[in-house]
Design a protein around this motif. Structure first.
Motif, short mmCIF file in Angstrom:
data_model
loop_
_atom_site.label_atom_id
_atom_site.label_comp_id
_atom_site.label_asym_id
_atom_site.label_seq_id
_atom_site.Cartn_x
_atom_site.Cartn_y
_atom_site.Cartn_z
N UNK A 35 27.96 35.68 -0.98
CA UNK A 35 28.78 37.17 -0.77
C UNK A 35 29.04 37.84 -1.91
N UNK A 36 27.79 37.85 -2.20
CA UNK A 36 27.54 39.15 -4.05
C UNK A 36 27.63 40.37 -3.22
N UNK A 37 27.65 40.82 -4.48
CA UNK A 37 28.02 42.96 -4.94
C UNK A 37 27.34 43.32 -3.58
N UNK A 38 25.79 43.00 -3.79
CA UNK A 38 25.24 43.56 -2.25
C UNK A 38 25.13 43.93 -1.34
N UNK A 39 25.25 42.24 -0.46
CA UNK A 39 25.61 41.86 0.12
C UNK A 39 27.14 41.98 0.80
N UNK A 40 27.93 42.06 0.09
CA UNK A 40 29.46 41.89 0.70
C UNK A 40 30.93 42.66 0.50
N UNK A 41 29.86 43.50 -0.53
CA UNK A 41 30.80 44.72 -1.41
C UNK A 41 30.15 46.17 -1.19
N UNK A 42 29.18 46.28 -1.79
CA UNK A 42 28.97 47.37 -1.36
C UNK A 42 27.58 47.20 -0.54
N UNK A 43 26.99 48.63 -0.06
CA UNK A 43 26.10 48.43 0.92
C UNK A 43 26.89 47.52 1.90
N UNK A 44 28.40 48.05 2.31
CA UNK A 44 29.09 47.00 3.48
C UNK A 44 29.22 48.18 4.48
N UNK A 45 28.94 48.75 5.64
CA UNK A 45 28.86 50.24 6.13
C UNK A 45 31.08 49.17 6.81
N UNK A 46 31.61 50.10 6.80
CA UNK A 46 33.10 50.37 7.62
C UNK A 46 33.38 51.39 8.60
N UNK A 47 33.50 50.97 9.90
CA UNK A 47 33.49 51.33 10.69
C UNK A 47 35.46 51.64 11.56
N UNK A 48 35.30 52.18 12.43
CA UNK A 48 36.63 52.63 12.99
C UNK A 48 36.47 52.47 13.86
N UNK A 49 36.42 51.75 14.72
CA UNK A 49 35.79 51.20 16.14
C UNK A 49 37.47 51.63 17.31
N UNK A 50 37.09 52.53 18.54
CA UNK A 50 37.99 52.07 19.43
C UNK A 50 37.88 51.39 20.14
N UNK A 51 38.60 50.92 20.84
CA UNK A 51 37.88 49.09 21.57
C UNK A 51 39.67 48.45 22.53
N UNK A 52 39.90 49.24 23.44
CA UNK A 52 40.10 49.04 24.61
C UNK A 52 42.08 50.12 24.15
N UNK A 53 41.29 51.10 24.27
CA UNK A 53 43.12 51.70 23.12
C UNK A 53 43.56 51.24 21.30
N UNK A 54 42.44 49.73 21.38
CA UNK A 54 42.87 49.79 20.06
C UNK A 54 42.36 50.26 18.80
N UNK A 55 43.00 50.22 17.53
CA UNK A 55 41.57 50.52 16.66
C UNK A 55 41.21 49.48 15.40
N UNK A 56 39.73 48.79 16.05
CA UNK A 56 39.42 47.94 14.91
C UNK A 56 38.11 48.49 13.97
N UNK A 57 39.28 47.70 13.13
CA UNK A 57 38.17 48.20 11.88
C UNK A 57 36.93 47.35 11.73
N UNK A 58 35.86 47.34 11.38
CA UNK A 58 34.79 46.47 11.36
C UNK A 58 34.49 46.79 9.79
N UNK A 59 33.85 45.59 8.83
CA UNK A 59 32.99 45.31 8.05
C UNK A 59 31.82 44.20 8.30
N UNK A 60 30.85 45.23 7.69
CA UNK A 60 29.52 45.16 8.67
C UNK A 60 28.10 45.40 7.26
N UNK A 61 27.84 43.95 6.88
CA UNK A 61 26.09 44.41 6.16
C UNK A 61 25.20 44.82 5.55
N UNK A 62 24.85 45.65 5.26
CA UNK A 62 23.72 46.95 5.84
C UNK A 62 22.65 45.95 6.44
#
Ligand code: MTE
Ligand code: MO
Length: 387
Positions: A246-273
């Motif tokens: 979980x180092x910086x370039x796996x888990x803090x930088x090079x992390x894509x944050x998305x604001x997805x719409x899932x069945x009327x709710x907003x789901x914030x996701x964070x995924x490693x590049x």
């Protein structure tokens, strides 16, 4: 197998005359690739990127208009260094393989070079490319050579709890998390399953030359099919662990944050590049004898087709140059543009993969949901003025 490899083998079968042919063929790759015609003129884009203000982290960005070869020459290859830029004396250097392995190893460069040699032509793109106005050419293609990682891991004998392979560079900086300050080397990991992929190389050669220091000499990881950040340079240690890294370039930088719409709710996701996404760009417009041509590149998956749109016109199928082909390399394409009207035009390209998936438009939900700049694979539009 690459078609060019077959040609090379055919030439070799012809004996001595064939060997001369090999030299010619290799020279031809560098000279004629990225379809260009003798005597053509390149029309510069109107929307030139601004200067790079990133103070040394990203260097040596080429201009798309200059690209005229399938393989990017080493001196035209962009570079990224998030910490310092070590220059390592290979004589005292060792690659350590440790952690959850039966047989820890310490390997010299000579020992690595004695192992099985393997090459791959791979297009390396920074996941931040097209994330900023100045960052539009953070990509290059090289013939990388080294030794495959998987047999080395097998030899070291990964112990049963090992699930994660962490690759440590020699460059270092200070990181702070929850007020804990710690010196850290640049590092990235792959799951054991991903690390065992037979295409992954411990690389010491780039386009037939010793790996240049800014590109990670004496040894770097080459992870075909992954974004640039996975390709750890200046490798010094490979460590098998029983937890996700979980180092910086796996888990803090090079992390894509998305604001997805899932069945009327907003789901914030964070995924490693991770793996490269499907993408293409128009690289340049050329003119010869009054006729125009649009040339570009497409990569980030099994590209089946590329289409090009001029202004609000219909999408036209570009011709993919199949003379140079490799699974992990970009494909170069071109489209004749007859009767280009004088004035300003917008040119957009989109890649389509073998499953029919289309590179998303910039205003598509997939791109709009993204709140960080990494993995910016939306369609690219460039502007040009026809005289
Ligand atoms: N040790 C180390 N490896 C690294 C980096 C780094 O800063 N340090 N940057 C990574 C990133 S973000 C990219 S895009 C690629 C760039 O490779 P290049 O400099 O050979 O073009 O290297 C990767 N490997
Ligand atoms: Mo990167």
């Amino acid at each position: 197998m690459e078609p060019s490899e077959k040609t090379r083998r055919d030439l070799l079968l012809q004996g001595g005359r064939g060997l001369a042919g090999v030299a010619l063929l290799q020279a031809a790759w560098l000279v004629q690739a990225f379809p260009s015609r003798p005597g053509e003129e390149v029309i510069p884009w109107l929307d030139q990127p601004p200067a790079n203000p990133s103070a040394g982290a990203v260097e040596n960005l080429p201009q798309w208009e200059e690209l005229s070869t399938w393989l990017t020459p080493n001196d035209k290859f962009f570079r990224v260094a998030h910490y310092n830029k070590p220059v390592i004396d290979p004589a005292g250097w060792r690659l350590e393989v440790g952690g959850l392995v039966r047989k820890p190893m310490s390997l010299t460069l000579a020992a690595l070079k004695q192992r099985r040699r393997q090459e791959v032509v791979y297009t390396l793109e920074c996941a931040g490319n097209h994330g900023f106005p100045w960052f539009v050419a953070g990509i290059g293609t090289a013939r990388w050579a080294g030794t495959p990682l998987a047999p080395l891991l097998k030899e070291a004998g990964v112990l049963a709890p090992g699930i994660e392979v962490v690759f440590y560079g020699s460059d270092a900086g200070e990181e702070e998390v929850r007020q804990i300050k710690m010196p850290q080397n640049f590092a990235r990991s792959l799951s054991l399953a991903d690390a065992m992929n037979p295409n992954i190389l411990l690389c010491y050669e780039m386009n037939g030359e010793a790996l240049p220091p800014p590109h990670g000499a004496p040894l770097r990881l080459i992870a075909p099919g992954w974004y640039g950040v996975a390709n750890v340079k200046w490798l010094k240690r490979i460590e098998l662990r029983d937890t996700r890294y979980m180092g910086r370039f796996m888990a803090r930088d090079y992390v894509t944050i998305r604001q997805e719409q899932q069945g009327g709710e907003t789901l914030w996701t964070e995924s490693s590049v991770g793996r490269s996404l499907l993408k293409s760009v128009p690289a340049k417009v050329t003119r010869k004898d009054g006729a125009h041509r649009i040339v570009g590149a497409a990569w980030g998956g099994p590209v089946a087709r590329v289409e090009v749109q001029v202004d609000d016109g219909t999408w036209a199928a570009a011709t993919i140059d199949r003379s140079q082909a490799a699974e992990f390399a970009w494909k170069l394409w071109s489209l004749e543009w007859p009767n280009a009207a004088p004035g300003e035009h917008a040119i957009t390209s989109r890649a389509i993969d073998t499953q029919g998936k289309v590179q998303p438009a910039m205003d598509s939900p997939a791109i709009a949901a993204k709140r960080t700049y990494w993995e910016s694979n939306g369609q690219v539009t460039r502007r040009v003025r026809i005289a």
